[in-house]
Design a protein around this motif. Structure first.
Motif, PDB file in Angstrom:
ATOM      1  N   GLY A   1       0.789  -1.228   0.000  1.00 26.01           N
ATOM      2  CA  GLY A   1       0.000   0.000   0.000  1.00 26.01           C
ATOM      3  C   GLY A   1       0.816   1.268   0.000  1.00 26.01           C
ATOM      4  O   GLY A   1       0.256   2.357   0.143  1.00 26.01           O
ATOM      5  N   VAL A   2       2.138   1.161  -0.184  1.00 21.10           N
ATOM      6  CA  VAL A   2       2.985   2.355  -0.128  1.00 21.10           C
ATOM      7  C   VAL A   2       2.684   3.291  -1.296  1.00 21.10           C
ATOM      8  O   VAL A   2       2.597   4.515  -1.133  1.00 21.10           O
ATOM      9  CB  VAL A   2       4.468   1.942  -0.119  1.00 21.10           C
ATOM     10  CG1 VAL A   2       5.358   3.161  -0.333  1.00 21.10           C
ATOM     11  CG2 VAL A   2       4.812   1.284   1.205  1.00 21.10           C
ATOM     12  N   GLY A   3       2.537   2.740  -2.497  1.00 23.59           N
ATOM     13  CA  GLY A   3       2.281   3.589  -3.663  1.00 23.59           C
ATOM     14  C   GLY A   3       1.017   4.412  -3.511  1.00 23.59           C
ATOM     15  O   GLY A   3       0.998   5.617  -3.809  1.00 23.59           O
ATOM     16  N   ALA A   4      -0.065   3.804  -3.050  1.00 26.47           N
ATOM     17  CA  ALA A   4      -1.321   4.531  -2.872  1.00 26.47           C
ATOM     18  C   ALA A   4      -1.198   5.604  -1.792  1.00 26.47           C
ATOM     19  O   ALA A   4      -1.743   6.711  -1.940  1.00 26.47           O
ATOM     20  CB  ALA A   4      -2.439   3.548  -2.514  1.00 26.47           C
ATOM     21  N   ARG A   5      -0.461   5.305  -0.746  1.00 25.71           N
ATOM     22  CA  ARG A   5      -0.299   6.296   0.324  1.00 25.71           C
ATOM     23  C   ARG A   5       0.522   7.486  -0.145  1.00 25.71           C
ATOM     24  O   ARG A   5       0.231   8.641   0.186  1.00 25.71           O
ATOM     25  CB  ARG A   5       0.355   5.635   1.528  1.00 25.71           C
ATOM     26  CG  ARG A   5      -0.519   4.587   2.202  1.00 25.71           C
ATOM     27  CD  ARG A   5       0.183   3.912   3.352  1.00 25.71           C
ATOM     28  NE  ARG A   5      -0.657   2.889   3.973  1.00 25.71           N
ATOM     29  CZ  ARG A   5      -0.278   2.131   4.982  1.00 25.71           C
ATOM     30  NH1 ARG A   5       0.942   2.271   5.492  1.00 25.71           N
ATOM     31  NH2 ARG A   5      -1.098   1.230   5.489  1.00 25.71           N
ATOM     32  N   LEU A   6       1.578   7.226  -0.912  1.00 24.71           N
ATOM     33  CA  LEU A   6       2.383   8.333  -1.433  1.00 24.71           C
ATOM     34  C   LEU A   6       1.575   9.189  -2.406  1.00 24.71           C
ATOM     35  O   LEU A   6       1.713  10.419  -2.422  1.00 24.71           O
ATOM     36  CB  LEU A   6       3.636   7.782  -2.119  1.00 24.71           C
ATOM     37  CG  LEU A   6       4.721   7.211  -1.194  1.00 24.71           C
ATOM     38  CD1 LEU A   6       5.874   6.648  -2.010  1.00 24.71           C
ATOM     39  CD2 LEU A   6       5.226   8.262  -0.218  1.00 24.71           C
ATOM     40  N   ALA A   7       0.747   8.545  -3.219  1.00 26.17           N
ATOM     41  CA  ALA A   7      -0.093   9.311  -4.147  1.00 26.17           C
ATOM     42  C   ALA A   7      -1.086  10.189  -3.394  1.00 26.17           C
ATOM     43  O   ALA A   7      -1.326  11.346  -3.771  1.00 26.17           O
ATOM     44  CB  ALA A   7      -0.836   8.351  -5.081  1.00 26.17           C
ATOM     45  N   GLU A   8      -1.651   9.658  -2.324  1.00 23.80           N
ATOM     46  CA  GLU A   8      -2.575  10.461  -1.510  1.00 23.80           C
ATOM     47  C   GLU A   8      -1.847  11.598  -0.817  1.00 23.80           C
ATOM     48  O   GLU A   8      -2.360  12.714  -0.717  1.00 23.80           O
ATOM     49  CB  GLU A   8      -3.261   9.560  -0.485  1.00 23.80           C
ATOM     50  CG  GLU A   8      -4.312  10.267   0.344  1.00 23.80           C
ATOM     51  CD  GLU A   8      -5.001   9.328   1.317  1.00 23.80           C
ATOM     52  OE1 GLU A   8      -5.786   9.820   2.146  1.00 23.80           O
ATOM     53  OE2 GLU A   8      -4.743   8.100   1.251  1.00 23.80           O
ATOM     54  N   LEU A   9      -0.624  11.328  -0.333  1.00 28.80           N
ATOM     55  CA  LEU A   9       0.161  12.371   0.319  1.00 28.80           C
ATOM     56  C   LEU A   9       0.569  13.449  -0.669  1.00 28.80           C
ATOM     57  O   LEU A   9       0.633  14.640  -0.310  1.00 28.80           O
ATOM     58  CB  LEU A   9       1.404  11.753   0.965  1.00 28.80           C
ATOM     59  CG  LEU A   9       2.373  12.699   1.666  1.00 28.80           C
ATOM     60  CD1 LEU A   9       1.703  13.396   2.842  1.00 28.80           C
ATOM     61  CD2 LEU A   9       3.616  11.942   2.135  1.00 28.80           C
ATOM     62  N   ALA A  10       0.827  13.071  -1.921  1.00 34.75           N
ATOM     63  CA  ALA A  10       1.290  14.035  -2.914  1.00 34.75           C
ATOM     64  C   ALA A  10       0.228  15.089  -3.230  1.00 34.75           C
ATOM     65  O   ALA A  10       0.572  16.206  -3.634  1.00 34.75           O
ATOM     66  CB  ALA A  10       1.697  13.301  -4.191  1.00 34.75           C
ATOM     67  N   ARG A  11      -1.033  14.771  -3.051  1.00 33.32           N
ATOM     68  CA  ARG A  11      -2.082  15.744  -3.341  1.00 33.32           C
ATOM     69  C   ARG A  11      -2.051  16.913  -2.363  1.00 33.32           C
ATOM     70  O   ARG A  11      -2.367  18.059  -2.748  1.00 33.32           O
ATOM     71  CB  ARG A  11      -3.447  15.056  -3.296  1.00 33.32           C
ATOM     72  CG  ARG A  11      -3.688  14.114  -4.469  1.00 33.32           C
ATOM     73  CD  ARG A  11      -5.157  13.754  -4.579  1.00 33.32           C
ATOM     74  NE  ARG A  11      -5.588  12.934  -3.452  1.00 33.32           N
ATOM     75  CZ  ARG A  11      -5.584  11.605  -3.451  1.00 33.32           C
ATOM     76  NH1 ARG A  11      -5.179  10.958  -4.552  1.00 33.32           N
ATOM     77  NH2 ARG A  11      -5.989  10.911  -2.411  1.00 33.32           N
ATOM     78  N   ASP A  12      -1.703  16.670  -1.128  1.00 37.13           N
ATOM     79  CA  ASP A  12      -1.682  17.722  -0.124  1.00 37.13           C
ATOM     80  C   ASP A  12      -0.265  18.208   0.197  1.00 37.13           C
ATOM     81  O   ASP A  12      -0.067  19.381   0.499  1.00 37.13           O
ATOM     82  CB  ASP A  12      -2.341  17.227   1.172  1.00 37.13           C
ATOM     83  CG  ASP A  12      -3.808  16.896   0.978  1.00 37.13           C
ATOM     84  OD1 ASP A  12      -4.448  17.560   0.143  1.00 37.13           O
ATOM     85  OD2 ASP A  12      -4.297  15.972   1.655  1.00 37.13           O
ATOM     86  N   ARG A  13       0.709  17.295   0.162  1.00 32.19           N
ATOM     87  CA  ARG A  13       2.083  17.642   0.534  1.00 32.19           C
ATOM     88  C   ARG A  13       3.039  17.132  -0.545  1.00 32.19           C
ATOM     89  O   ARG A  13       3.719  16.132  -0.359  1.00 32.19           O
ATOM     90  CB  ARG A  13       2.438  17.023   1.894  1.00 32.19           C
ATOM     91  CG  ARG A  13       1.604  17.503   3.066  1.00 32.19           C
ATOM     92  CD  ARG A  13       1.966  18.943   3.436  1.00 32.19           C
ATOM     93  NE  ARG A  13       1.300  19.339   4.664  1.00 32.19           N
ATOM     94  CZ  ARG A  13       0.095  19.885   4.722  1.00 32.19           C
ATOM     95  NH1 ARG A  13      -0.589  20.067   3.600  1.00 32.19           N
ATOM     96  NH2 ARG A  13      -0.440  20.230   5.882  1.00 32.19           N
ATOM     97  N   PRO A  14       3.097  17.807  -1.684  1.00 31.89           N
ATOM     98  CA  PRO A  14       3.982  17.310  -2.750  1.00 31.89           C
ATOM     99  C   PRO A  14       5.449  17.316  -2.355  1.00 31.89           C
ATOM    100  O   PRO A  14       6.205  16.422  -2.743  1.00 31.89           O
ATOM    101  CB  PRO A  14       3.705  18.277  -3.912  1.00 31.89           C
ATOM    102  CG  PRO A  14       3.115  19.493  -3.272  1.00 31.89           C
ATOM    103  CD  PRO A  14       2.364  19.019  -2.080  1.00 31.89           C
ATOM    104  N   HIS A  15       5.880  18.323  -1.593  1.00 31.26           N
ATOM    105  CA  HIS A  15       7.287  18.381  -1.179  1.00 31.26           C
ATOM    106  C   HIS A  15       7.632  17.204  -0.256  1.00 31.26           C
ATOM    107  O   HIS A  15       8.743  16.655  -0.334  1.00 31.26           O
ATOM    108  CB  HIS A  15       7.566  19.704  -0.457  1.00 31.26           C
ATOM    109  CG  HIS A  15       7.517  20.890  -1.357  1.00 31.26           C
ATOM    110  ND1 HIS A  15       8.446  21.115  -2.350  1.00 31.26           N
ATOM    111  CD2 HIS A  15       6.627  21.914  -1.426  1.00 31.26           C
ATOM    112  CE1 HIS A  15       8.143  22.243  -2.985  1.00 31.26           C
ATOM    113  NE2 HIS A  15       7.050  22.742  -2.449  1.00 31.26           N
ATOM    114  N   ALA A  16       6.696  16.816   0.590  1.00 29.88           N
ATOM    115  CA  ALA A  16       6.953  15.687   1.480  1.00 29.88           C
ATOM    116  C   ALA A  16       7.103  14.394   0.691  1.00 29.88           C
ATOM    117  O   ALA A  16       7.959  13.559   0.990  1.00 29.88           O
ATOM    118  CB  ALA A  16       5.812  15.558   2.496  1.00 29.88           C
ATOM    119  N   THR A  17       6.277  14.220  -0.341  1.00 28.43           N
ATOM    120  CA  THR A  17       6.386  13.012  -1.161  1.00 28.43           C
ATOM    121  C   THR A  17       7.721  12.946  -1.872  1.00 28.43           C
ATOM    122  O   THR A  17       8.386  11.897  -1.888  1.00 28.43           O
ATOM    123  CB  THR A  17       5.244  12.987  -2.191  1.00 28.43           C
ATOM    124  OG1 THR A  17       3.992  13.084  -1.506  1.00 28.43           O
ATOM    125  CG2 THR A  17       5.285  11.711  -3.001  1.00 28.43           C
TER     126      THR A  17
END
Length: 350
Positions: free
Chosen positions: A162-178
């Motif tokens: 589930g790492v890919g889906a979590r990173l994609a969800e994080l990228a919507r709000d925190r692109p720099h963090a991703t």
């Protein structure tokens, strides 16, 4: 707020945080080690998934790979240390002969034998044997930590799906963090791959050289040189001392000097001249940052902190610097200097 007050508050928060990390080292060390192992072997999982392997089968293959490597390393280490503890008592007489010869040699330079004997009493081999026995008793205590580490590996490997889906969800709000987290994984993986390749080459060459020189337990010292290769700057010296001392006890000063010469030719050239170039390119940390990280994490996390110094530093810089675009000035101070050729290549790419 006044800048001086901001600095003092930040320093106080840093002290409290470091104290908490040091108190929780028993928990953080296996967690960080398991995280690093999973990051290193995760490309295998991705490769299997791209080639149509089911998720459960890819996860099982990764578990077998991680468990096999870790358990195999621990078994070789335990067997080798057991053989070392059984071998040391045979050299007790030789150790005292060398001390007597050293006392006579120093006496020729005007140093009183009594002063030499008082100084050398602290080097009694019996104390070394006592420490070896304590070490062997402590090996049994590794079982609990090993079980905890294996459980962490299992849970982290299962979470890979589930790492890919979590990173994609994080990228919507925190692109720099991703971007920062992906960069941390990439730099950590490159560092471990480069260090492992050099460590294997050095370990094989050291084992062959020690076997040809007749130094006992050549496989153990080769394994030690492989492990200490993950310790920046001081790993070469740590890996040299035990085989050099054993060569002295087994074959005299000539064999010890040959061991030192071989280690200098192999380990020093590879670890101090060739490997830092590739490691610096892989992780982007300056030599001064690497050395200070080694000292700091060894003090905070204990002996295992020496092995985890570079990955732990990369994780901290990712959380505190890379995620925040305003902290790019701090990254410039910590990163290795970029050569003119690399700068032109980067500019051409842009």
């Amino acid at each position: 707020m006044p800048r001086a007050l901001v600095i003092l508050l930040g320093a106080a928060a840093a002290v409290v945080t470091v104290a908490g990390i040091k108190a929780m080292a028993w928990l953080l060390c296996p967690v960080l080690l398991a995280l690093i192992i999973v990051i290193t072997i995760s490309p295998v999982h991705q490769w299997l998934r791209r080639h149509g392997v089911r998720a459960w089968a890819a996860t099982a293959a990764l578990v077998v790979l991680g468990y096999g490597a870790l358990v195999g390393l621990v078994l070789v280490l335990v067997v080798s240390v057991s053989r070392l503890a059984a071998l040391l008592p045979q050299y007790a007489g030789r150790f005292h002969e060398l001390l007597a010869g050293l006392t006579r040699a120093l006496g020729r330079f005007g140093i009183e034998p009594e002063q030499v004997r008082q100084t050398l009493r602290s080097l009694d081999l019996g104390k070394v044997l006592t420490y070896a026995g304590e070490l062997m008793r402590g090996v049994g205590g590794l079982t609990t930590s090993l079980v905890f580490l294996l459980a962490l590996l299992l849970f982290l490997i299962v979470e890979l799906n589930g790492v890919g889906a979590r990173l994609a969800e994080l990228a919507r709000d925190r692109p720099h963090a991703t971007v920062a987290l992906v960069g941390f994984s990439g730099r950590t993986r490159r560092y471990l791959v480069v260090t492992t390749i050099f460590g294997l080459i050095i370990a094989v060459l050291d084992t062959i050289a020690l076997a040809l020189l007749g130094v006992p337990l050549a496989v153990l010292w080769g394994l030690l040189s492989f492990v200490t290769n993950y310790i920046p700057t001081l790993g070469f010296i740590i890996g040299l001392v035990p085989p050099a001392v054993l060569a002295l006890l087994d074959g005299g000063w000539e064999r010890m000097l040959l061991v030192i010469l071989v280690y200098w030719a192999v380990n020093f050239v590879a670890q101090s001249l060739i490997q830092p170039k590739y490691v610096g390119n892989a992780v982007g940390l300056s030599a001064m940052t690497t050395f200070l990280a080694l000292v700091f994490w060894t003090w905070v996390l204990g002996p295992l902190g020496a092995l985890l110094a570079i990955p732990a530093t990369l994780l901290v810089t990712t959380i505190l610097i890379d995620i925040d675009p305003r902290a790019s000035w701090a990254a410039a101070l910590l990163r290795a200097p970029v050569s003119a050729r690399a700068a032109r290549r980067k500019a051409d790419t842009r």
